[in-house]
Structures are given as structure tokens and as C-alpha cells.
Design a protein around this motif. Structure first.
Motif, short mmCIF file in Angstrom:
data_model
loop_
_atom_site.label_atom_id
_atom_site.label_comp_id
_atom_site.label_asym_id
_atom_site.label_seq_id
_atom_site.Cartn_x
_atom_site.Cartn_y
_atom_site.Cartn_z
N GLU A 1 44.65 43.92 -12.58
CA GLU A 1 44.12 43.06 -11.43
C GLU A 1 45.14 43.90 -10.79
O GLU A 1 45.45 43.19 -9.75
CB GLU A 1 44.89 41.32 -12.15
CG GLU A 1 45.85 41.17 -12.52
CD GLU A 1 45.45 40.75 -13.95
OE1 GLU A 1 46.56 41.41 -15.24
OE2 GLU A 1 44.83 42.00 -15.14
N SER B 1 42.73 48.27 -3.86
CA SER B 1 40.68 47.92 -3.33
C SER B 1 40.26 48.02 -5.98
O SER B 1 41.21 47.88 -5.60
CB SER B 1 40.07 49.32 -3.36
OG SER B 1 40.40 50.26 -3.89
N ASN B 2 38.88 47.70 -5.51
CA ASN B 2 38.88 47.49 -6.79
C ASN B 2 39.23 48.28 -7.67
O ASN B 2 38.55 49.53 -7.69
CB ASN B 2 37.19 46.72 -6.58
CG ASN B 2 36.97 46.35 -8.18
OD1 ASN B 2 37.32 47.14 -9.63
ND2 ASN B 2 36.24 45.03 -8.14
N TYR C 1 37.92 48.68 -10.81
CA TYR C 1 36.60 49.36 -11.70
C TYR C 1 36.15 50.44 -10.49
O TYR C 1 35.46 51.18 -10.80
CB TYR C 1 35.40 47.93 -12.09
CG TYR C 1 36.38 47.25 -12.84
CD1 TYR C 1 36.80 47.14 -14.28
CD2 TYR C 1 36.76 45.96 -12.29
CE1 TYR C 1 36.83 46.60 -15.13
CE2 TYR C 1 37.43 44.82 -13.02
CZ TYR C 1 37.38 45.47 -14.56
OH TYR C 1 37.80 44.01 -14.83
N ASP C 2 36.04 50.43 -9.36
CA ASP C 2 34.76 51.20 -8.20
C ASP C 2 35.74 52.26 -8.92
O ASP C 2 34.67 53.14 -8.79
CB ASP C 2 35.23 51.00 -6.92
CG ASP C 2 34.81 49.32 -6.84
OD1 ASP C 2 33.39 48.94 -7.10
OD2 ASP C 2 34.56 48.95 -5.86
N ASN D 1 32.66 52.13 -12.41
CA ASN D 1 32.00 51.23 -13.14
C ASN D 1 31.78 51.23 -14.50
O ASN D 1 30.72 50.24 -14.91
CB ASN D 1 30.85 49.91 -12.21
CG ASN D 1 31.47 49.38 -10.87
OD1 ASN D 1 32.69 48.88 -10.83
ND2 ASN D 1 30.89 49.91 -9.44
N ASN E 1 45.09 36.58 -6.85
CA ASN E 1 44.45 37.51 -6.30
C ASN E 1 45.72 37.84 -4.99
O ASN E 1 45.24 38.19 -4.25
CB ASN E 1 43.08 36.80 -6.28
CG ASN E 1 42.57 38.18 -5.43
OD1 ASN E 1 43.15 39.19 -6.30
ND2 ASN E 1 41.54 38.13 -4.72
N TYR F 1 34.27 38.36 -3.53
CA TYR F 1 33.32 39.81 -4.33
C TYR F 1 33.15 38.61 -6.25
O TYR F 1 34.28 38.53 -6.49
CB TYR F 1 33.06 41.19 -4.47
CG TYR F 1 33.04 41.46 -3.47
CD1 TYR F 1 31.95 41.55 -2.72
CD2 TYR F 1 33.96 41.72 -2.82
CE1 TYR F 1 31.72 41.76 -1.41
CE2 TYR F 1 33.78 43.03 -1.60
CZ TYR F 1 32.66 42.19 -1.04
OH TYR F 1 32.78 43.23 0.39
N CYS G 1 33.62 40.53 -8.76
CA CYS G 1 33.92 41.36 -9.79
C CYS G 1 35.25 41.15 -9.27
O CYS G 1 36.02 41.88 -10.09
CB CYS G 1 33.94 42.61 -9.50
SG CYS G 1 31.34 43.29 -9.85
N ASP G 2 35.63 40.83 -8.34
CA ASP G 2 37.16 40.30 -8.96
C ASP G 2 37.93 39.08 -9.11
O ASP G 2 39.14 39.30 -10.03
CB ASP G 2 37.75 39.37 -6.75
CG ASP G 2 37.26 40.34 -5.72
OD1 ASP G 2 37.65 41.96 -6.22
OD2 ASP G 2 36.72 39.63 -4.63
N THR H 1 39.31 40.69 -13.44
CA THR H 1 40.17 41.25 -13.57
C THR H 1 41.12 40.28 -14.25
O THR H 1 42.53 41.07 -14.58
CB THR H 1 40.42 41.81 -11.96
OG1 THR H 1 41.07 40.78 -11.46
CG2 THR H 1 39.51 42.58 -10.84
N ASP I 1 27.57 44.15 -5.53
CA ASP I 1 28.50 43.25 -6.68
C ASP I 1 27.82 42.35 -7.09
O ASP I 1 28.33 42.01 -8.37
CB ASP I 1 29.63 41.92 -5.53
CG ASP I 1 30.05 41.65 -6.36
OD1 ASP I 1 31.07 41.52 -7.18
OD2 ASP I 1 30.10 40.29 -5.87
#
Length: 935
Positions: free
Chosen positions: A339, A344-345, A347-348, A352, A608, A615, A617-618, A621, A764
């Protein structure tokens, strides 16, 4: 009187601790004789012993010095109870002491428990132990036991202050001797991967087999991620390795780990930091700053394998430079706090590909962190938070700054004590002002303390941490607000004080985690949570429950049973007032109301970093994050929910495209996934125009261990709307077509994906669905029908998961649905949601292994269907049972829980037939209690 006998073992159903607690609370006198008493076990008995003292229940305790396993601290604590007499049998080399006996005297009988358990946390809760309990009136057997007890008592010495002091001095002298076991452990041939590391390595191998070159491992600090990476490297044997992290001290430890596991391999190990420039080393351990500064001195394919440790920093400019420059065969990211990626994410960045994700309850289950003993304590009456917003920290601080509260906290802290020779505590406060106040008041009362807040320098922070960890420094407490929530490692912390109202399960779990790192000088963490009367007290239950996807009933059962589902020797105990207050709040709260969902959403947004979580996917985390599908269900898609609560005009405009909104609704309606095939196929089609059955098989095998051809074909047919009725086909967008054994993207789907914004939201949903499936189902193949025991299902899922090849909309409405030889029994235990006392006693659990069910009213014994049910084994009929406690809770339809297959062993009656079934799998105690217990 015939003696009442039973075997007590530590299991999901019960344990010796529960039996001792109830016995201490109900007896008139008790007598213990146990070889060892550790403080880890005694702490779990402190409250019942205090209650016994309050009610004048007297006790005698004998323990021993045999093998020096008894803690001097445990003896000191026992001496504090005025209702106890304590003696110690001083063991000699020739004469050991092995007794484990617990005797309880009642008005008209005795209860005797004799077996294998000493008073340690493991013996009382989790070890494989056998203890026999016998209840009987006084007879020769009891007289013999009490005669033997008296003989032992007379042979033992009084544990006075002088005895305990000498015993403690002796134990301290032993600590200075070399630990032979530790020397053996450090030989590399004795180091083996733990369960978490083995799972991660297996998954990494599988990802590489299918051509993936990046992966992420998410696991809490102290769970062995560095060892895991070293094991993987040892197996893969890359020619050159680059290990990157932002701090030199972490690098040095990592280098030592790799050197330990890879000795005599003709590999050179080197550091590349501000102080070292050993860039020619085969395996190079570098800081991100240094490697990015000298990056052009290395070839792009210089390293076969790159490890990015603390990968949540990977969004920073130096890490981005490294990630974009080098082209390794494989890159592994490791983090405990995904988190913390701000831009940016995370995981990306690693495509992923999550090789493993270990959250708090997983880590406890795998014994990767130490257990904790949590005590929920009702705050003093002088602190009234009932009429204020718990986010109003200024007002909360004002009300918490009460001298009587400080005295109360210290009294409880002294009573419950701690594990280790020095108290090393973190106190989490409501504000900077509150932290400074607590440090000052603790210092005034003789407990050396400091406050540490975000504005303090890194040097100051490091200094206080080192002082706290130093056994010879007087510092006992650091009081803080949020700065230790994540990413700070203080392994030897043995006490955590929760001194603020819990307003976020995420924060609660992060703060709890600060003390769970394994350390040689502690076997458990003491957590004292001072629970006030604010209106969000129930959030504590969400955090402790460990199940993100909760419902009101399961939450109430968890609270009322002191979270019996918690793994291992971790112990959660709330006093009666706190427990009742939380249960009352859960009852009053509607977890499905828009008001509650908005509060939950905005609290998550605050965690956050104030950024809108656009998204699904957020939500992956944070450990303790809410379930975003509750938001999605409320408005049919998560994007629609965000547009509404954020009043986001741009999102509202995007959703005006009916094909886009329809696609999101179609995909969202499949969540949470009950099989992964459809989403794997659609994710493949994000980049390709079509997919064959063979390609689909290869893609699906990346996630599960086996794939059958019929289920893949069924997934193709399902995506192509073969089983939709006329209205569904008219109203739902068609994303794919199926012909010649190939699935093709439609122009509608292609056009949506050509729009970058539409594509992100569609991707997503697909990614989230796959991640969540992996988390809940793992990589196991469940066959046909594709049911996992004790998972939640809706009636329509049975059609999909049994490869039903007719219109699904007809597969509903009855308690009995059929697909070939598979009979699906959907059963409501309480027939009316609003009247919880209304139970249909014809549909009920007889015990954990047997269930009674009443067939539909029109079923006759001589009908084909009736025969299939009552002679199911002979006629090869599979009776699948799905049960739920209530049809609705808070006006929302509840899912069913799959409890496996049953076989009819008795039957009677006609239209309907009442059958008694033996279940293939005995219901786990926690679930059985959840389905049958009334709170």
C-alpha cells in the motif's frame, strides 16, 4: 455415582485452556501440580485467577525447577494472588518431576484433569496433548490423589522472594552459556524452507514455466522473504544476480543470508553502496541510489536475476530508472506493505503476477510471526466518547488526557506484564498532543518513555528505536501516532498499547503488526486495547476477525466466542462489557446501507493517502481493507458507486456509454469468481483478437494445477451467451463469439478496449477477479462440479459450476435443483429472516456429521426422484448440500455455504420425505457453531 469421563485435546473444537478457565470460575477450591509454568501460559489464566481471588476461591499450586523450564517471572506473578499458596519442587538429577494434574473441588464432587499439559501457551492451546478429565464424588481414587498431592506439597519448598531471586540469578547465569542449538542451526545444510517459502518458490517456478519474467511476493516483515529469494536463487543458479534495496543495513543482512545458503559455490558476493564499490562481484547487493547513478557502467542484460526488496518503493525515480534499463531473465519484487506505493499500482509493475501473498492470519497460521495475547479492556467511566465523531482527534485527545486513565493503563500493564527481561512497548495515541502527554505522565510515574512523531528527524527516530531495543537502556516506551503503522521494524517489541479509539481495521492491523516480528527474547506479544464507548467500537471486531468477507452473524459469533477461529496459540480475550457493547453495535449496524458503505469507503480513501481508489485492485493492497464488492453490488458496478459518492462528473459521463456500462455490469455480476476460466480467457483477449481451446488451457494452467477440457469448452460457451435467455441476450453486451473451436472478440469489445480509459476499468475488474479467486481458492483443481468445501455460493452458481447446458435463468426458485446425477440441496435453517426464532426443525444439523432434510412437498418415495434421494449411493446420485442460517440479513440475500456431499442413511414420511444424511466431511467446529449457535 458413575464417573463422568472425557478426553481433552487441543483442537478447533476446544482446548485445555477453555476447560481450566471454566473450572477455575466454577469450583470452590483448586489444586495444581505441573512440572513447568511459563509466563506465556500463565498470562492466559490471569483473569480467571483474579476472578477466583475476588470470590474467595482458594488454590494451591506446585511446580518445579526440573530442566529449568519454569519462568521466575511466572512464580513472581503467582505470588501476587492472595488466594494462592505456591510451592516449588526442587528437582535433582536423579529425580525428575513430570506431573501435570489439575484438581477442582466442588460442593459435592471433584473434577480431576491428568495428562500431558504443563502451563505454557502451546500446551494449553495448540500442542498435541492428551488430558483425561474425570468427575466423581469423593472415593478412594480421590483420596489417593489428594494424599499424593499432600505428599508432594510437603516435599516442596515455599516460593518466597529469596527463593525466586536465587532461581532467577541461576537462570540468568545459564543465558551466558553458548547456545549449541543456534550453532547447529546456522550450518546451511540444516536450513530448510518454511511452508511460506516453499509455496512461493513453487509458484515462481510455475510462473517461469509459463514464460513470465516478473513476480511479486507480499509478506509481512519477519516472515522470511530474503531467505525465500535466496532459496529460489540457489535452485535457479543465475550467472549474475543483482539485489536492490534502499538501505545499506538491509543489504548487508541480505548478503549474509545469501552467503550462508550458497557457500562453496564459486560465487563472489559484493556490495555496491556509498561505502563499498565491489561491482565485479558475481552476486551484487546494491542500493537503489548507487546502482541508478552508475547504471550505464552495466550492460542491459548484465544480470540474469534481479531482486527488488522493499518493492513498495519501486515507483520512485531511482527504482524506475533501474526497472526500465535492465533486462533480466527474471525479476522478483518483495514487499510487506504494497500500500505504500504512492504514484502507481505496485502490482502493475510486476505484471500482476503475485507469486504469494501472506497476510496477518496466514502468517499466524504458518507460524511466520509470533502469536499475540490480546486483552480488550473496557476504558474507565471518566472517559466518555459516546457523543463525538471519532475523527475529531482534538476533542478525543482532550477527553483521553485524564490522570485516572493513565493510572488505570499502568495498573493493567503491570497486571498482564510482558514476555522477556525488559518491557519494550509501543503506545499508539490519538494525536501528537496525546503522545507527548502519555510520555510525560509515564515518566512521572517512573516508566522511562519518549514520544516520537512524524516531525522528528530520522536520526532521532533511530536513536529511540536503538534505546528501546537495548536491554541495558532504561527506555521502556515509545508513544506515537501513526509513524510506526507500517515499514518500521523493531523486532524485540513485546508490548503494544492501543490507547486511541479504533477507527480503521487497516490501522489496527498495522499497529498490531509492529510487535509480531520473531525475536529470540520473546515468545508472544502482549496487546492491551483500552476500549471506549464510541460508536465505532465494532471496527475492532472487523480487524481481529481476519475475514475480509464477513457478514453480521459470523461477526457476532466470532465476538461471542473470543475469536475462537484465530490460528495457533494467539489468544483474544475481551471483558464482558466490551464484548456486549460490540455485539450491540453489530446488531444495530446495517452493513449494507448506503450510509455505512459511504463511511467505510471514505475511511478507506483516507488510508489510501487521500487518493480516490478508482479501481477494485486498490483494495488488494491493504490488510484489513473493506470488501469493494459491497460497493459494487450496491450500484451494479464499482465505477458507478465511485461516480455517485464522489459526485464525479467525468465518471458519470464515461458511464453514459451504454456498451461500456453494460460490459462493466456483466463482468461485475460474475464477481466474486467461483471459477477462474472465463476471466483468464477475457484477460488474454485484452491483447489478442481470438483464443483457441489449447491457448486457453495453457493460460488457465498458470493459475490452477489442472484443467479439464469440458469445463474450458463450457467457459467458451458461457462467454458466448449460449445459456442466456431471450431477455438477457437482448440486454447484455456480447463480448465474444464462438465458432470453429475458437473464441473471437466482437467489434464491440475491440472498440471499448481501443479507448484507454474504458480499457483500464475493464482490465481492473478482470485482474481483481483473478487475484481474489487466487486468494480464496488457491491453485487447486476442484473437478466437476467445481465446489470448494465451506465456500459461499448462490443458487445460480450450481448451474455454472456443474457445466449445466440449458438456460440458467430456469435454474432457481426451488430448494432442490438437478443436473444429471448431481442433486443440489439449498437449505434455509431459519425459514424467516425477520423472526430468528422461527426454525424449521425438519431441516437441521443433528451433529457435526449428520443432517436432517425434508424434500420438496411433492416428492414421493416411489418416484424416480424420491428413489434417487433415499437410495442415492446405490443409484450413484450425488447429494450436494448448501446451507445458510438466514435467507436475508439487513434486507440483503445471504449466500449459501457448501458443506459437501451427504448420503441418506434413514428416511421416513411421504410427500415430503424426511431423510437423515451422513455427511462426507465432518463440519469444522467454528462453522458448526456459526450455523447453529444463537447470539
Amino acid at each position: 455415582m458413575e464417573p463422568d469421563k472425557k478426553l481433552i485435546v487441543n483442537s478447533d473444537k476446544d482446548n485445555l485452556l477453555d476447560e481450566l478457565i471454566s473450572s477455575i470460575q466454577s469450583c470452590e477450591k483448586f489444586y495444581f501440580s505441573v512440572a513447568f509454568i511459563n509466563f506465556s501460559g500463565l498470562q492466559l489464566l490471569l483473569d480467571p485467577l483474579k476472578e477466583a481471588e475476588k470470590h474467595g476461591i482458594e488454590g494451591k499450586v506446585i511446580t518445579s525447577t526440573y530442566l529449568n523450564f519454569t519462568d521466575a517471572k511466572a512464580l513472581e506473578k503467582l505470588k501476587e494472588f492472595h488466594n494462592l499458596d505456591l510451592k516449588v519442587f526442587v528437582a535433582e538429577k536423579e529425580l525428575g518431576f513430570h506431573t501435570k494434574a489439575y484438581i477442582f473441588e466442588y460442593k459435592d464432587c471433584y473434577k480431576v484433569i491428568i495428562g500431558s499439559s504443563n502451563i505454557t501457551q502451546s500446551a494449553l492451546k495448540s500442542n498435541i496433548e492428551w488430558n483425561i478429565e474425570i468427575i466423581l464424588k469423593e472415593d478412594m481414587f480421590i483420596k489417593d490423589i489428594m494424599r499424593e498431592y499432600d505428599s508432594l506439597w510437603n516435599s516442596s519448598v515455599i516460593a518466597d522472594d529469596e527463593f525466586i531471586r536465587r532461581y532467577q540469578d541461576f537462570l540468568s547465569s545459564l543465558e551466558k552459556l553458548p547456545d549449541i542449538r543456534q550453532i547447529i542451526y546456522e550450518k546451511p545444510e540444516y536450513i530448510v524452507a518454511n511452508r511460506m517459502q516453499k509455496r512461493a518458490i513453487e509458484n515462481l517456478e510455475k510462473l517461469r514455466f509459463f514464460g513470465e519474467n516478473k513476480a511479486l511476493v507480499v509478506a509481512a516483515t519477519g516472515t522470511g522473504k530474503t531467505y525465500m529469494s535466496a532459496f529460489d536463487v540457489k535452485k535457479l543458479r543465475p550467472k549474475r544476480l543483482l539485489f536492490v534495496v534502499h538501505r545499506e543495513e538491509i543489504l548487508k543482512k541480505a548478503k549474509e543470508t545469501f552467503e550462508l545458503l550458497l557457500p562453496n559455490e564459486n560465487i563472489s558476493f559484493g556490495l555496491f553502496t556509498g561505502n563499498y564499490k565491489e561491482k565485479e562481484a558475481t552476486y551484487l547487493f546494491a542500493t537503489n541510489f548507487m546502482i541508478s547513478s552508475y547504471i550505464e557502467e552495466f550492460k542491459k542484460d548484465e544480470f540474469d536475476y534481479i531482486v527488488i526488496d522493499e518493492a513498495h518503493h519501486a515507483t520512485s525515480s531511482t527504482y524506475q530508472k533501474i526497472l526500465h534499463y535492465f533486462e533480466p531473465n527474471f525479476m522478483l519484487g518483495m514487499t510487506g506493505t504494497p500500500e505504500r506505493a504512492d504514484n502507481s499500482n505496485i502490482y502493475d509493475i510486476f505484471d500482476n503476477n503475485v507469486a504469494l501473498e501472506v497476510r496477518l492470519h496466514d502468517a499466524l497460521d504458518d507460524e511466520l510471526v509470533i502469536p499475540f495475547h490480546y486483552f480488550g479492556i473496557t476504558d474507565i467511566d471518566e472517559v466518555d466518547l459516546s457523543d463525538i465523531n471519532i475523527d475529531n482527534f482534538a476533542e478525543i485527545t482532550k477527553r483521553l488526557k485524564v490522570n485516572e486513565r493513565v493510572d488505570f493503563i499502568i495498573n493493567k500493564m503491570i497486571f498482564y506484564s510482558y514476555d522477556g527481561s525488559k518491557r519494550k512497548g509501543l503506545g499508539f495515541c490519538a494525536s501528537i498532543d496525546h503522545a507527548e502527554y502519555m510520555a510525560k505522565e509515564f515518566n512521572n510515574r517512573g516508566f522511562s518513555s519518549v514520544s516520537l512523531v512524524g516531525g522528528d528527524s530520522p536520526e532521532q527516530r533511530e536513536n529511540y528505536i536503538q534505546r528501546l531495543e537495548n536491554d541495558n537502556d532504561r527506555l521502556e516506551f515509545i508513544f506515537t501516532v501513526d509513524i510506526f503503522n507500517e515499514g518500521v521494524d523493531i523486532p524485540s517489541v513485546n508490548t503494544v498499547l492501543m490507547l486511541r479509539p479504533t477507527n480503521s481495521p487497516i490501522i489496527f492491523i498495522q499497529q498490531l503488526g509492529r510487535g509480531l516480528r520473531k525475536h529470540e527474547n520473546k515468545s508472544f506479544l502482549t496487546v492491551l486495547d483500552f476500549i471506549g464507548n464510541h460508536n465505532k467500537t465494532f471496527l475492532i471486531a472487523l480487524a481481529l476477525n481476519g475475514r475480509k468477507y464477513y457478514d453480521k452473524e459470523s461477526l457476532k459469533i466470532a465476538v461471542s466466542t473470543n475469536f475462537a477461529n484465530i490460528p495457533g496459540v494467539t489468544h483474544i480475550q475481551m471483558d464482558k462489557i466490551s464484548q456486549e457493547r460490540i455485539l450491540e453495535q453489530i446488531d444495530q449496524e446495517n452493513f449494507n446501507s448506503m450510509k455505512y458503505l459511504k463511511e467505510e469507503y471514505f475511511e478507506f480513501k483516507k488510508r489510501n493517502h487521500g487518493r480516490t481508489p478508482y479501481y477494485l485492485c486498490d483494495y488488494l493492497t491493504f490488510d484489513g481493507a473493506p470488501d469493494p464488492l459491497k460497493f459494487s453490488d450496491k450500484e451494479k458496478t464499482y465505477t458507478h458507486f465511485i461516480a455517485k459518492v464522489e459526485k464525479n462528473e467525468h465518471l458519470k459521463n464515461l458511464l453514459l456509454n451504454e456498451e461500456f456500462e453494460g460490459t462493466l455490469q456483466e463482468l461485475s455480476s460474475m464477481l466474486p469468481l467461483k471459477r477462474i476460466h472465463e476471466f483468464v480467457i477475457l484477460r488474454f483477449l485484452l491483447k489478442k483478437e481470438d483464443i483457441t481451446l489449447d491457448q486457453a488451457k495453457t493460460e488457465t494452467l498458470k493459475f490452477i494445477n489442472d484443467v479439464d477440457d469440458d469445463t474450458l469448452l463450457h467457459a467458451f460457451e458461457n462467454l458466448s451467451q449460449f445459456y442466456y435467455d431471450r431477455i438477457q441476450k437482448k440486454n447484455k453486451p456480447k463480448l465474444v463469439t464462438f465458432n470453429d473451436n475458437i473464441l473471437h472478440k466482437t467489434s464491440l469489445f475491440s472498440n471499448l478496449l481501443d479507448n484507454e480509459e474504458y480499457r483500464k476499468f475493464i482490465e481492473d475488474v478482470l485482474t481483481y477477479g483473478i487475484f481474489r479467486y487466487e486468494r480464496e481458492y488457491g491453485d487447486k483443481y476442484y473437478g466437476i462440479p467445481h465446489f470448494k468445501l465451506y465456500e459461499q455460493y448462490q443458487m445460480k452458481d450450481a448451474a455454472l459450476l456443474s457445466n449445466y447446458r440449458k438456460t440458467y435463468s430456469a435454474f432457481r426458485g426451488s430448494g432442490l435443483l438437478v443436473n444429471g446425477n448431481d442433486y443440489f440441496l439449498f437449505i434455509d435453517l431459519h425459514k424467516e429472516a425477520e423472526i430468528k426464532e422461527s426454525i424449521n426443525y425438519n431441516d437441521q444439523f443433528i451433529d457435526e456429521q449428520h443432517f436432517q432434510w425434508e424434500t420438496p412437498n411433492n416428492t414421493a418415495q416411489n418416484s424416480d426422484r424420491g428413489k434417487n434421494i433415499i437410495f442415492n449411493q446405490a443409484r450413484d446420485t450425488h447429494l450436494h448440500l448448501f446451507v445458510r442460517k438466514y435467507r436475508e440479513i439487513d434486507k440483503k440475500t445471504e449466500p449459501y455455504i457448501y458443506i459437501g456431499k451427504g448420503s441418506t442413511i434413514e428416511y421416513h414420511g411421504e410427500k415430503p420425505i424426511t431423510v437423515k444424511m451422513e455427511l462426507e466431511h465432518e463440519i469444522p467446529p467454528r462453522l458448526y457453531m456459526e450455523l447453529t449457535k444463537k447470539v
